[in-house]
Structures are given as structure tokens and as C-alpha cells.
Design a protein around this motif. Sequence first.
Motif, PDB file in Angstrom:
ATOM      1  N   ILE A 185       0.880  -1.461  -0.284  1.00 29.90           N
ATOM      2  CA  ILE A 185       0.032  -0.050  -0.076  1.00 29.90           C
ATOM      3  C   ILE A 185       1.055   1.671   0.160  1.00 29.90           C
ATOM      4  O   ILE A 185       0.489   2.380  -0.781  1.00 29.90           O
ATOM      5  CB  ILE A 185      -1.395   0.386   1.502  1.00 29.90           C
ATOM      6  N   ARG A 186       2.165   1.177   0.644  1.00 22.02           N
ATOM      7  CA  ARG A 186       3.025   2.180   0.814  1.00 22.02           C
ATOM      8  C   ARG A 186       3.491   2.214  -0.614  1.00 22.02           C
ATOM      9  O   ARG A 186       3.857   4.223  -0.822  1.00 22.02           O
ATOM     10  CB  ARG A 186       4.184   1.706   1.756  1.00 22.02           C
ATOM     11  N   ALA A 187       3.834   1.299  -1.571  1.00 20.71           N
ATOM     12  CA  ALA A 187       4.319   1.798  -2.564  1.00 20.71           C
ATOM     13  C   ALA A 187       3.745   2.316  -3.746  1.00 20.71           C
ATOM     14  O   ALA A 187       3.462   3.538  -4.657  1.00 20.71           O
ATOM     15  CB  ALA A 187       4.604   0.630  -3.539  1.00 20.71           C
ATOM     16  N   PHE A 188       1.543   2.712  -3.186  1.00 21.89           N
ATOM     17  CA  PHE A 188       0.920   4.049  -4.168  1.00 21.89           C
ATOM     18  C   PHE A 188       0.731   5.510  -3.819  1.00 21.89           C
ATOM     19  O   PHE A 188       0.047   6.051  -4.226  1.00 21.89           O
ATOM     20  CB  PHE A 188      -0.241   3.099  -4.521  1.00 21.89           C
ATOM     21  N   TYR A 189       1.953   5.562  -2.128  1.00 27.77           N
ATOM     22  CA  TYR A 189       1.084   6.901  -1.731  1.00 27.77           C
ATOM     23  C   TYR A 189       1.576   7.681  -2.251  1.00 27.77           C
ATOM     24  O   TYR A 189       3.407   6.930  -3.104  1.00 27.77           O
ATOM     25  CB  TYR A 189       2.015   6.434  -0.186  1.00 27.77           C
ATOM     26  N   GLY A 190       1.134   8.779  -2.462  1.00 26.58           N
ATOM     27  CA  GLY A 190       1.195   9.830  -3.158  1.00 26.58           C
ATOM     28  C   GLY A 190       1.397  10.048  -4.874  1.00 26.58           C
ATOM     29  O   GLY A 190       2.248  10.922  -5.480  1.00 26.58           O
ATOM     30  N   GLN A 191       0.900   8.628  -5.459  1.00 28.97           N
ATOM     31  CA  GLN A 191       0.220   9.058  -7.004  1.00 28.97           C
ATOM     32  C   GLN A 191      -0.685  10.036  -6.972  1.00 28.97           C
ATOM     33  O   GLN A 191      -1.775  10.269  -5.798  1.00 28.97           O
ATOM     34  CB  GLN A 191      -0.036   7.031  -6.996  1.00 28.97           C
ATOM     35  N   ASP A 192      -1.026  10.569  -7.557  1.00 27.81           N
ATOM     36  CA  ASP A 192      -1.897  11.489  -8.266  1.00 27.81           C
ATOM     37  C   ASP A 192      -3.849  10.998  -8.711  1.00 27.81           C
ATOM     38  O   ASP A 192      -4.260  11.381  -8.770  1.00 27.81           O
ATOM     39  CB  ASP A 192      -1.188  12.336 -10.032  1.00 27.81           C
ATOM     40  N   ARG A 193      -3.263   9.777  -8.896  1.00 27.17           N
ATOM     41  CA  ARG A 193      -4.699   8.420  -9.208  1.00 27.17           C
ATOM     42  C   ARG A 193      -4.894   7.948  -8.072  1.00 27.17           C
ATOM     43  O   ARG A 193      -4.575   7.585  -7.307  1.00 27.17           O
ATOM     44  CB  ARG A 193      -4.516   8.080 -10.566  1.00 27.17           C
ATOM     45  N   ILE A 202     -19.629 -10.461   6.059  1.00 25.41           N
ATOM     46  CA  ILE A 202     -18.658  -9.858   7.341  1.00 25.41           C
ATOM     47  C   ILE A 202     -17.472 -10.506   6.332  1.00 25.41           C
ATOM     48  O   ILE A 202     -16.170  -9.202   6.903  1.00 25.41           O
ATOM     49  CB  ILE A 202     -18.686 -11.007   7.749  1.00 25.41           C
ATOM     50  N   GLY A 203     -16.554 -11.009   6.448  1.00 22.73           N
ATOM     51  CA  GLY A 203     -15.483 -11.247   6.184  1.00 22.73           C
ATOM     52  C   GLY A 203     -14.912 -10.910   4.863  1.00 22.73           C
ATOM     53  O   GLY A 203     -13.432 -10.161   5.555  1.00 22.73           O
ATOM     54  N   ARG A 204     -15.401 -10.274   3.748  1.00 25.66           N
ATOM     55  CA  ARG A 204     -14.707  -9.181   3.340  1.00 25.66           C
ATOM     56  C   ARG A 204     -14.735  -7.880   3.562  1.00 25.66           C
ATOM     57  O   ARG A 204     -13.967  -7.207   3.765  1.00 25.66           O
ATOM     58  CB  ARG A 204     -15.579  -8.578   1.600  1.00 25.66           C
ATOM     59  N   MET A 205     -15.993  -7.151   4.223  1.00 23.73           N
ATOM     60  CA  MET A 205     -16.067  -6.265   5.257  1.00 23.73           C
ATOM     61  C   MET A 205     -14.453  -6.319   6.180  1.00 23.73           C
ATOM     62  O   MET A 205     -13.881  -4.858   6.569  1.00 23.73           O
ATOM     63  CB  MET A 205     -17.256  -5.680   6.501  1.00 23.73           C
ATOM     64  N   LYS A 206     -14.840  -7.319   7.370  1.00 27.44           N
ATOM     65  CA  LYS A 206     -13.355  -7.588   7.896  1.00 27.44           C
ATOM     66  C   LYS A 206     -11.784  -7.104   6.787  1.00 27.44           C
ATOM     67  O   LYS A 206     -11.178  -6.020   7.210  1.00 27.44           O
ATOM     68  CB  LYS A 206     -13.392  -8.846   8.441  1.00 27.44           C
ATOM     69  N   GLY A 207     -11.563  -7.523   5.457  1.00 30.41           N
ATOM     70  CA  GLY A 207     -10.722  -7.507   4.785  1.00 30.41           C
ATOM     71  C   GLY A 207     -10.682  -6.117   4.602  1.00 30.41           C
ATOM     72  O   GLY A 207      -9.631  -5.173   4.715  1.00 30.41           O
ATOM     73  N   LEU A 208     -11.579  -5.392   4.451  1.00 29.67           N
ATOM     74  CA  LEU A 208     -11.143  -3.800   3.413  1.00 29.67           C
ATOM     75  C   LEU A 208     -11.497  -2.962   4.691  1.00 29.67           C
ATOM     76  O   LEU A 208     -10.724  -2.069   4.421  1.00 29.67           O
ATOM     77  CB  LEU A 208     -12.736  -3.590   3.221  1.00 29.67           C
ATOM     78  N   ARG A 209     -11.816  -3.368   6.450  1.00 24.63           N
ATOM     79  CA  ARG A 209     -11.376  -2.658   7.515  1.00 24.63           C
ATOM     80  C   ARG A 209     -10.266  -2.773   7.647  1.00 24.63           C
ATOM     81  O   ARG A 209      -9.255  -1.538   7.318  1.00 24.63           O
ATOM     82  CB  ARG A 209     -12.429  -2.791   8.076  1.00 24.63           C
ATOM     83  N   ALA A 210      -9.187  -3.998   7.210  1.00 25.13           N
ATOM     84  CA  ALA A 210      -8.140  -3.784   7.497  1.00 25.13           C
ATOM     85  C   ALA A 210      -7.359  -3.342   6.727  1.00 25.13           C
ATOM     86  O   ALA A 210      -6.426  -2.394   7.604  1.00 25.13           O
ATOM     87  CB  ALA A 210      -7.488  -5.725   7.688  1.00 25.13           C
ATOM     88  N   LEU A 211      -7.503  -3.362   5.807  1.00 26.10           N
ATOM     89  CA  LEU A 211      -7.124  -2.669   4.271  1.00 26.10           C
ATOM     90  C   LEU A 211      -6.854  -1.340   4.359  1.00 26.10           C
ATOM     91  O   LEU A 211      -5.790  -0.253   4.798  1.00 26.10           O
ATOM     92  CB  LEU A 211      -7.065  -2.859   3.100  1.00 26.10           C
ATOM     93  N   MET A 212      -8.000  -0.844   4.865  1.00 22.93           N
ATOM     94  CA  MET A 212      -8.445   0.854   5.148  1.00 22.93           C
ATOM     95  C   MET A 212      -7.215   0.962   6.329  1.00 22.93           C
ATOM     96  O   MET A 212      -7.070   2.472   6.372  1.00 22.93           O
ATOM     97  CB  MET A 212      -9.544   1.138   5.360  1.00 22.93           C
ATOM     98  N   GLY A 213      -7.582   0.366   7.070  1.00 17.96           N
ATOM     99  CA  GLY A 213      -6.470   1.124   8.464  1.00 17.96           C
ATOM    100  C   GLY A 213      -4.924   1.043   8.026  1.00 17.96           C
ATOM    101  O   GLY A 213      -4.565   2.128   8.966  1.00 17.96           O
ATOM    102  N   ILE A 214      -4.915   0.224   7.504  1.00 14.96           N
ATOM    103  CA  ILE A 214      -2.852   0.409   6.999  1.00 14.96           C
ATOM    104  C   ILE A 214      -2.886   1.704   6.231  1.00 14.96           C
ATOM    105  O   ILE A 214      -2.428   2.341   6.395  1.00 14.96           O
ATOM    106  CB  ILE A 214      -3.032  -0.876   6.198  1.00 14.96           C
ATOM    107  N   GLU A 215      -4.085   1.810   5.135  1.00 15.24           N
ATOM    108  CA  GLU A 215      -3.687   3.319   3.859  1.00 15.24           C
ATOM    109  C   GLU A 215      -4.044   4.049   5.275  1.00 15.24           C
ATOM    110  O   GLU A 215      -3.375   5.351   4.702  1.00 15.24           O
ATOM    111  CB  GLU A 215      -4.952   3.410   3.678  1.00 15.24           C
ATOM    112  N   ARG A 216      -5.131   4.487   5.751  1.00 13.66           N
ATOM    113  CA  ARG A 216      -5.168   5.621   6.625  1.00 13.66           C
ATOM    114  C   ARG A 216      -3.806   5.545   7.715  1.00 13.66           C
ATOM    115  O   ARG A 216      -3.481   6.966   7.509  1.00 13.66           O
ATOM    116  CB  ARG A 216      -6.233   5.595   7.962  1.00 13.66           C
ATOM    117  N   THR A 217      -3.221   5.127   7.850  1.00 16.49           N
ATOM    118  CA  THR A 217      -2.051   4.717   8.698  1.00 16.49           C
ATOM    119  C   THR A 217      -0.795   5.546   8.122  1.00 16.49           C
ATOM    120  O   THR A 217      -0.215   6.716   8.308  1.00 16.49           O
ATOM    121  CB  THR A 217      -1.436   3.210   9.725  1.00 16.49           C
TER     122      THR A 217
END
Length: 388
Positions: free
Chosen positions: A331-339, A366-381
Motif C-alpha cells: 500500500i505504501r508503494a502507491f502513496y503519493g500518486q495523483d490517481r 462479513i469476511g470481506r468487510m473485515k478485510g476491507l477495514r483492515a486494509l483501510m486501516g493500513i492505508e489511513r495510517t
Amino acid sequence: MKKNIFEHTMRWYGPSDAVSLLDIRQAGATGIVTALHHIPNGEVWPLEEILKRQKEVSDANLTWSVVESLPVHEDVKLNAAGSEKIIENYKESLRNLGKAGIKTVTYNFMPILDWTRTRLYHKLPDETLALYFDIVDLAAFDLFILEREGAAADYSQEIISKAGDLYQKMNDEAKRILQRNILAGLPGSEEGYELDEFKKKLSLYDGITKQDLKNNMVAFLTEVTPVAEEWGINLAIHPDDPPFEIFGIPRFVSNRDDLRFLMDNVPSNNNGICFCTGSFGANPENDLVEMVKEFKDRIHFLHLRSVEVVDDRHFYEADHLEGNADFVSIIRAFYGQDRQVPMRPDHGHAMMDDLKKQTNPGYTCIGRMKGLRALMGIERTIVELNNT
């Protein structure tokens, strides 16, 4: 609120999906990944059908962000007689999607079978259910149920022995389930097959080499990419899943060299990748982080899931924060892109109340929501740390 790195999406199989659009919105996604599964492969997607599906999504206060998938007909993969008309239909479908303003189209070039697992409801220690692939299961089917000619040459003696032992222990119901799991495919697969039909399909690939498939792929992309460019559509090829040959048929979208070949031979930026961390991750030789860094400008869509590799050609779907995917670095590799690249949490364990429901394997809410929220947490951090 600081800008997200990704557009957050989830897959929806249409009005018959047990997971509703409201469920998906409440899970935290803003975009929908869907397709017109009711239209046969090779036919044109009419604009009115596209707009109808788009309205269903927008009425739920969501956006149809990604088409997954606009299938490539088997005749195109084989470069069979009559495939020219099918390619023209594909171009027309792209034009209609462009008219509707849908700009990301995922597809794959896997011969006959799409995503293949040998067990759809494998129980993990915490009693959640996961998708699972075991080469011994596949060999038992290939050698003793399908009875494919020459199959033994594709497996080691150890695997053949284990497959034989497994088959001897299986009752008729277990054999039927294994056959169904492999030939029906996962939800969203282009087609499912009966045993005799599958054998006939396999015979079409007699003598077809990996290079033949590569050439057919480049020929297809050379035809359709100019239409994608004209309408501002990003094509995103999904990798082979699993990322190795099965049933003696070559596959060629499995590693870094394969991606380099496709990107170099059709250099348009509109010819890009649906980077599936689970598909590539099932091959331990693939360095996911380095692949993302190399190809991120051509990555138009992300499937984010993690797999636990047990041993050679034997893996299962892990929790999104476990397994072999380093999502912090990815996820960090995509930080700073314009898109904002659309991403979705791919697959998820069946758990909690979803264990009582009839849902698509790997696509519970529920399983996908758990995954989405975990990934969003990494992204937000990552976003917050880079803005302090």
C-alpha cells in the motif's frame, strides 16, 4: 479528511447476490465491481443493459467503478476460425462501456477454467471457512476421475502416490464434490463444465504452446487496445489463478517476466494489470512488493488478499493481515500518486452469522468487510504518518 490512496470497492454479482448493495455500502465501500453475467461470452454488452446495471448501483448511492469481467471468449484464446467477429463484439462492448463512463475493465486469458480451488469450504482452526487449493486434490481428480491421457507426466511420484491414497478413501459424494469444485469454478467464472464437456475443451488445446497463447494474447490486445485508448478505458488483465499450469494447459500471466512481456509488446498505458496479490502470492518466487514497484504505473486495479503457502502448489486463503502479503509495503508503494487506483478486498473467510447463510464461496459480506477495514486501516495510517 486527507485523501485516500485508493478507491474502495467490493464485488457484487448483481441482483441475485446474497450480499446486497446496502450491505456493501455499510461495509465502507464507495465503488462497485460487477459485470453483466447474464450476457453470453462473446456477445455485445448492449448500452441499455450497461445503463440499467449502472442505475441499480447509483440508486444505492454507489458507483460502478470497475467491470469484472468482460470475458474473453475461448475462441479468441485459441485464435480459432470466426474469432474476428467475437473480437469486434468485444470492441463494441468497450465502446458502450465508454459511453456509460465506466473506465476500468478487468479480464483474463486463462484457458478453459478461471480461478480454481479444490476445496471451497475448508475449515480453519478458528472454524471460519476458507478457499483452499491442494495439488494432491487436483491430481486425484485429474488422474482418477477425469482420467486425462498423459496426466501422470505432470506430477511427481510422491504426489501420484498421495493422490491414489486420497482417491481410495473418497466415497462417491466426496468425488462428486471435488469434481463440482474444480469444474464449476468460483463465482464469476465464465463457464462451468460437465466431465465429458471438459475433456472436449481440453482436447482443443492439444499442441497449443505457451508461446502460441502469448501470441494470441498480443494479437487480441493489438486489436482492442486502440478502442480502449479512444474511450479512455484502462484494461486490466487478471493473473493466472493458480499461477502455474494445470491439466497440461500452459498459462502465462504468472510472474514478473510474463507481465514484462505483455507490457512491452503492447506498450499503451491503457494496457494494464489487475494486480492480484493472492494469485501472484501463491508462487513463493514472486516478490509482490518489487513487482508492485515495477509495474505500479500500469496497475489499474488491485485485488488485495493474502495466501498461506503450505508447500509446493498447496495454499489457502489467509486472513488479510496474515499470510504472505506485506500489505504495509504494498500500500505504501502507491502513496503519493495523483490517481486513486480502485482496490477491493479479494475473497474473505466465511464467519459469524454468514456461516448460517447461502453465499458465494469467498464472497461473504462479513469476511470481506473485515478485510476491507483492515486494509483501510493500513492505508489511513500511511496517509497520516506521511502528513505529520
